[in-house]
Write an enzyme that holds these catalytic residues in place. Structure first.
Site, PDB file in Angstrom:
ATOM      1  N   TYR A   1       0.838  -1.202   0.000  1.00 41.82           N
ATOM      2  CA  TYR A   1       0.000   0.000   0.000  1.00 41.82           C
ATOM      3  C   TYR A   1       0.872   1.251   0.000  1.00 41.82           C
ATOM      4  O   TYR A   1       0.707   2.146  -0.828  1.00 41.82           O
ATOM      5  CB  TYR A   1      -0.916  -0.026   1.223  1.00 41.82           C
ATOM      6  CG  TYR A   1      -1.891   1.124   1.290  1.00 41.82           C
ATOM      7  CD1 TYR A   1      -3.218   0.936   0.918  1.00 41.82           C
ATOM      8  CD2 TYR A   1      -1.512   2.392   1.732  1.00 41.82           C
ATOM      9  CE1 TYR A   1      -4.124   1.985   0.980  1.00 41.82           C
ATOM     10  CE2 TYR A   1      -2.404   3.443   1.788  1.00 41.82           C
ATOM     11  CZ  TYR A   1      -3.713   3.235   1.418  1.00 41.82           C
ATOM     12  OH  TYR A   1      -4.609   4.273   1.464  1.00 41.82           O
ATOM     13  N   CYS A   2       1.814   1.322   0.938  1.00 47.99           N
ATOM     14  CA  CYS A   2       2.672   2.510   1.026  1.00 47.99           C
ATOM     15  C   CYS A   2       3.639   2.600  -0.154  1.00 47.99           C
ATOM     16  O   CYS A   2       3.955   3.700  -0.622  1.00 47.99           O
ATOM     17  CB  CYS A   2       3.442   2.503   2.341  1.00 47.99           C
ATOM     18  SG  CYS A   2       2.403   2.722   3.808  1.00 47.99           S
TER      19      CYS A   2
END
Length: 354
Positions: free
Chosen positions: A86-87
């Site tokens: 996600y990051c």
């Protein structure tokens, strides 16, 4: 849609927020154009929400000599190191606008050596390995103490945030089934939308004002040369340690701290037997809490629904879950920061000259 990305806790909706949560949400929405999922997932613990925002905002988005492109590359490289898709997606999207597609995809693919811009490559290689006490790449050369503090601040913030995101958010920002070409074009499009959030100047100190002042400890003294980062780190450190006091017994905190003191940044592998051996002699409530905390600290991608459910059998409140995970994530992240100044085993990090 954004709120549905949050797992295990019920986030405070922006429309019903009040008090400190509303203050943080207002800042986040002003600077990010919406209340982003990492803010939502912290909202059951208002002081931890404010600490997360100060810790990430002050080194990453504020105006300073270190350019935003370098800081986004550092954030993305830490995200890759901690297996946080996600990051990694979020910050390589930022790199598309600031550094270009080639550099962004080199970081996304864990090919830091393919970055053609030398200064960006050195920063990404260092960030990718900053947690590895035995195999860390040298930090960027020629930085002033204040600039070094700012970059360490980004590394530390994302060692904290990626652990929390792995626990509380869906695994992917972008649809995982996209073909490579479609994925790159989607990143390019999102980067254009995000351009104002990446390029508009942000003054330092805004987020730190949400929390009471707190001094730096020895473990966070690396932040001192950059006052805005120091203020954020000192305040966040105080909040995270208080969260651990609320959610975890002294026995659990001592167990995790002791394990981290010998942690060299190595991947634990697929098995969690190491964790089960460490917690075997604890009472059931402490065993569940220590499992969550240990995995969050050193293998956050292995925290699953079963680990969370066992913790919540003994600690049912959303705030307790956020508190426990935040303390564990910060315990590991702050150790990474302290080791950029002087590793307890190997001494100061190597310096690159020339």
């Amino acid at each position: 849609m954004v709120r549905r990305q949050v797992r295990y806790v019920s986030p405070v909706s922006p429309g019903s927020a009040n008090g400190l949560v509303a203050e943080v949400y207002a800042q986040v929405a002003d600077e990010m154009r919406l209340v982003v999922p990492p803010a939502l997932m912290h909202s059951p613990a208002p002081d931890v929400l404010a600490a997360y925002w100060a810790l990430t905002r002050e080194p990453l988005v504020t105006v300073g000599p270190v350019d935003r492109a370098t800081k986004e590359a550092v954030a993305a490289a830490v995200s890759v190191a901690n297996t946080c898709p996600y990051c990694a997606d979020m910050h390589t999207v930022g790199m598309y606008d600031l550094s270009g597609e080639h550099a962004a995809e080199a970081v996304a693919g864990d090919r830091m050596q393919d970055i053609t811009e030398p200064e960006l490559r050195v920063a990404a290689e260092w960030a990718r390995t900053a947690h590895q006490s035995d195999d860390a790449a040298p930090p960027p050369a020629g930085l002033s103490p204040a600039d070094r503090a700012e970059l360490i601040g980004v590394v530390v913030a994302f060692h904290y945030l990626t652990r929390m995101v792995n626990v509380f958010l869906a695994n992917f920002l972008l649809p995982p089934g996209l073909a490579p070409w479609s994925r790159r074009r989607l990143k390019q499009g999102i980067s254009r939308v995000l351009r104002p959030t990446l390029r508009e100047p942000r003054e330092p100190g805004r987020a730190s004002g949400l929390l009471p002042a707190a001094p730096l400890r020895a473990a966070t003294a690396w932040a001192a040369p950059r006052p805005a980062v120091a203020a954020a780190v000192g305040r966040a450190d105080q909040v995270f340690r208080a969260a651990g006091d609320r959610a975890l017994s002294p026995e659990v905190r001592d167990l995790v701290t002791g394990h981290l003191s010998g942690w060299r940044g190595r991947d634990t592998g697929i098995s969690t037997d190491w964790c089960e051996r460490l917690i075997a002699d604890l009472a059931p409530a402490d065993r569940a809490a220590a499992r969550l905390a240990l995995l969050t600290a050193v293998a956050s991608y292995q925290v699953d629904a079963e680990v969370v459910q066992e913790f919540r059998r003994h600690h049912p409140e959303d705030a307790s879950l956020v508190d426990a995970a935040a303390w564990a994530a910060w315990s590991a992240a702050s150790l990474v920061g302290a080791r950029q100044v002087a590793d307890p085993v190997t001494g100061p990090p190597p310096q690159r000259h020339g």
